[in-house]
Design a protein around this motif. Structure first.
Motif, PDB file in Angstrom:
ATOM      1  N   VAL A 118     -18.167 -30.348 -16.170  1.00 40.80           N
ATOM      2  CA  VAL A 118     -18.423 -30.132 -17.589  1.00 40.80           C
ATOM      3  C   VAL A 118     -17.649 -31.138 -18.430  1.00 40.80           C
ATOM      4  O   VAL A 118     -18.181 -31.661 -19.397  1.00 40.80           O
ATOM      5  N   ASP A 119     -16.405 -31.417 -18.070  1.00 38.93           N
ATOM      6  CA  ASP A 119     -15.555 -32.281 -18.892  1.00 38.93           C
ATOM      7  C   ASP A 119     -16.083 -33.703 -19.036  1.00 38.93           C
ATOM      8  O   ASP A 119     -15.742 -34.390 -19.990  1.00 38.93           O
ATOM      9  N   GLU A 120     -16.915 -34.154 -18.085  1.00 38.20           N
ATOM     10  CA  GLU A 120     -17.420 -35.522 -18.141  1.00 38.20           C
ATOM     11  C   GLU A 120     -18.580 -35.694 -19.119  1.00 38.20           C
ATOM     12  O   GLU A 120     -18.963 -36.806 -19.440  1.00 38.20           O
ATOM     13  N   LEU A 121     -19.119 -34.597 -19.626  1.00 34.75           N
ATOM     14  CA  LEU A 121     -20.232 -34.662 -20.569  1.00 34.75           C
ATOM     15  C   LEU A 121     -19.759 -35.069 -21.960  1.00 34.75           C
ATOM     16  O   LEU A 121     -18.665 -34.684 -22.380  1.00 34.75           O
ATOM     17  N   THR A 122     -20.592 -35.825 -22.644  1.00 34.58           N
ATOM     18  CA  THR A 122     -20.299 -36.090 -24.048  1.00 34.58           C
ATOM     19  C   THR A 122     -20.596 -34.822 -24.842  1.00 34.58           C
ATOM     20  O   THR A 122     -21.264 -33.906 -24.342  1.00 34.58           O
ATOM     21  N   PHE A 123     -20.139 -34.779 -26.073  1.00 33.82           N
ATOM     22  CA  PHE A 123     -20.402 -33.622 -26.924  1.00 33.82           C
ATOM     23  C   PHE A 123     -21.900 -33.405 -27.060  1.00 33.82           C
ATOM     24  O   PHE A 123     -22.405 -32.292 -26.917  1.00 33.82           O
ATOM     25  N   ARG A 124     -22.611 -34.476 -27.309  1.00 31.40           N
ATOM     26  CA  ARG A 124     -24.065 -34.386 -27.514  1.00 31.40           C
ATOM     27  C   ARG A 124     -24.779 -33.896 -26.252  1.00 31.40           C
ATOM     28  O   ARG A 124     -25.694 -33.073 -26.324  1.00 31.40           O
ATOM     29  N   GLU A 125     -24.361 -34.397 -25.083  1.00 33.67           N
ATOM     30  CA  GLU A 125     -24.965 -33.962 -23.826  1.00 33.67           C
ATOM     31  C   GLU A 125     -24.709 -32.478 -23.572  1.00 33.67           C
ATOM     32  O   GLU A 125     -25.611 -31.750 -23.155  1.00 33.67           O
ATOM     33  N   ALA A 126     -23.470 -32.044 -23.827  1.00 31.58           N
ATOM     34  CA  ALA A 126     -23.115 -30.639 -23.622  1.00 31.58           C
ATOM     35  C   ALA A 126     -23.903 -29.739 -24.571  1.00 31.58           C
ATOM     36  O   ALA A 126     -24.392 -28.681 -24.172  1.00 31.58           O
ATOM     37  N   LEU A 127     -24.032 -30.163 -25.805  1.00 29.37           N
ATOM     38  CA  LEU A 127     -24.777 -29.380 -26.787  1.00 29.37           C
ATOM     39  C   LEU A 127     -26.255 -29.283 -26.399  1.00 29.37           C
ATOM     40  O   LEU A 127     -26.855 -28.211 -26.477  1.00 29.37           O
ATOM     41  N   LYS A 128     -26.822 -30.385 -25.948  1.00 25.55           N
ATOM     42  CA  LYS A 128     -28.224 -30.393 -25.522  1.00 25.55           C
ATOM     43  C   LYS A 128     -28.432 -29.459 -24.330  1.00 25.55           C
ATOM     44  O   LYS A 128     -29.386 -28.676 -24.291  1.00 25.55           O
ATOM     45  N   GLU A 129     -27.513 -29.524 -23.364  1.00 27.01           N
ATOM     46  CA  GLU A 129     -27.638 -28.652 -22.200  1.00 27.01           C
ATOM     47  C   GLU A 129     -27.514 -27.183 -22.607  1.00 27.01           C
ATOM     48  O   GLU A 129     -28.266 -26.331 -22.119  1.00 27.01           O
ATOM     49  N   LEU A 130     -26.600 -26.900 -23.524  1.00 20.65           N
ATOM     50  CA  LEU A 130     -26.448 -25.525 -24.000  1.00 20.65           C
ATOM     51  C   LEU A 130     -27.718 -25.051 -24.705  1.00 20.65           C
ATOM     52  O   LEU A 130     -28.177 -23.929 -24.492  1.00 20.65           O
ATOM     53  N   GLU A 131     -28.312 -25.910 -25.524  1.00 21.19           N
ATOM     54  CA  GLU A 131     -29.570 -25.559 -26.195  1.00 21.19           C
ATOM     55  C   GLU A 131     -30.672 -25.278 -25.177  1.00 21.19           C
ATOM     56  O   GLU A 131     -31.446 -24.327 -25.340  1.00 21.19           O
ATOM     57  N   ASP A 132     -30.733 -26.086 -24.130  1.00 18.91           N
ATOM     58  CA  ASP A 132     -31.742 -25.879 -23.084  1.00 18.91           C
ATOM     59  C   ASP A 132     -31.530 -24.542 -22.379  1.00 18.91           C
ATOM     60  O   ASP A 132     -32.493 -23.827 -22.072  1.00 18.91           O
ATOM     61  N   ILE A 133     -30.283 -24.207 -22.136  1.00 23.97           N
ATOM     62  CA  ILE A 133     -29.965 -22.929 -21.484  1.00 23.97           C
ATOM     63  C   ILE A 133     -30.378 -21.764 -22.373  1.00 23.97           C
ATOM     64  O   ILE A 133     -30.996 -20.797 -21.905  1.00 23.97           O
ATOM     65  N   VAL A 134     -30.060 -21.852 -23.645  1.00 26.52           N
ATOM     66  CA  VAL A 134     -30.425 -20.775 -24.577  1.00 26.52           C
ATOM     67  C   VAL A 134     -31.940 -20.611 -24.613  1.00 26.52           C
ATOM     68  O   VAL A 134     -32.452 -19.485 -24.561  1.00 26.52           O
ATOM     69  N   ASN A 135     -32.661 -21.719 -24.676  1.00 22.54           N
ATOM     70  CA  ASN A 135     -34.131 -21.645 -24.692  1.00 22.54           C
ATOM     71  C   ASN A 135     -34.672 -21.019 -23.413  1.00 22.54           C
ATOM     72  O   ASN A 135     -35.605 -20.205 -23.461  1.00 22.54           O
ATOM     73  N   ALA A 136     -34.087 -21.391 -22.273  1.00 21.47           N
ATOM     74  CA  ALA A 136     -34.539 -20.822 -20.997  1.00 21.47           C
ATOM     75  C   ALA A 136     -34.263 -19.329 -20.943  1.00 21.47           C
ATOM     76  O   ALA A 136     -35.113 -18.545 -20.496  1.00 21.47           O
TER      77      ALA A 136
END
Length: 76
Positions: free
Chosen positions: A1-19
């Motif tokens: 998780v720590d290697e992700l940029t803020f934008r990448e982490a936010l995008k992944e979180l949005e994808d998880i919420v949508n799923a």
């Protein structure tokens, strides 16, 4: 998780919420994604806190410089 940029982490979180909102995942997959979402949320909150602290520090330095300049001007 720590290697992700803020934008990448936010995008992944949005994808998880949508799923999770789609109600198409099996319970086990939902739990895995929920756990990952909590990790991402913790990371994002930490990075936002760090950014706020940096901004407050910079603004404090900026305010101190303005006060010093005002004092120097009034003493001249």
């Amino acid at each position: 998780v720590d290697e992700l940029t803020f934008r990448e982490a936010l995008k992944e979180l949005e994808d998880i919420v949508n799923a999770l909102d789609s109600n198409t995942l099996e319970l086990e997959e939902s739990m895995v994604r929920y756990e990952r979402g909590v990790q991402l949320l913790t990371l994002l909150n930490g990075r936002l806190d760090e950014a706020n602290q940096k901004i407050e520090t910079l603004m404090g330095s900026f305010d101190a410089n303005i006060d010093d300049e005002a004092t120097a001007t009034t003493l001249s």
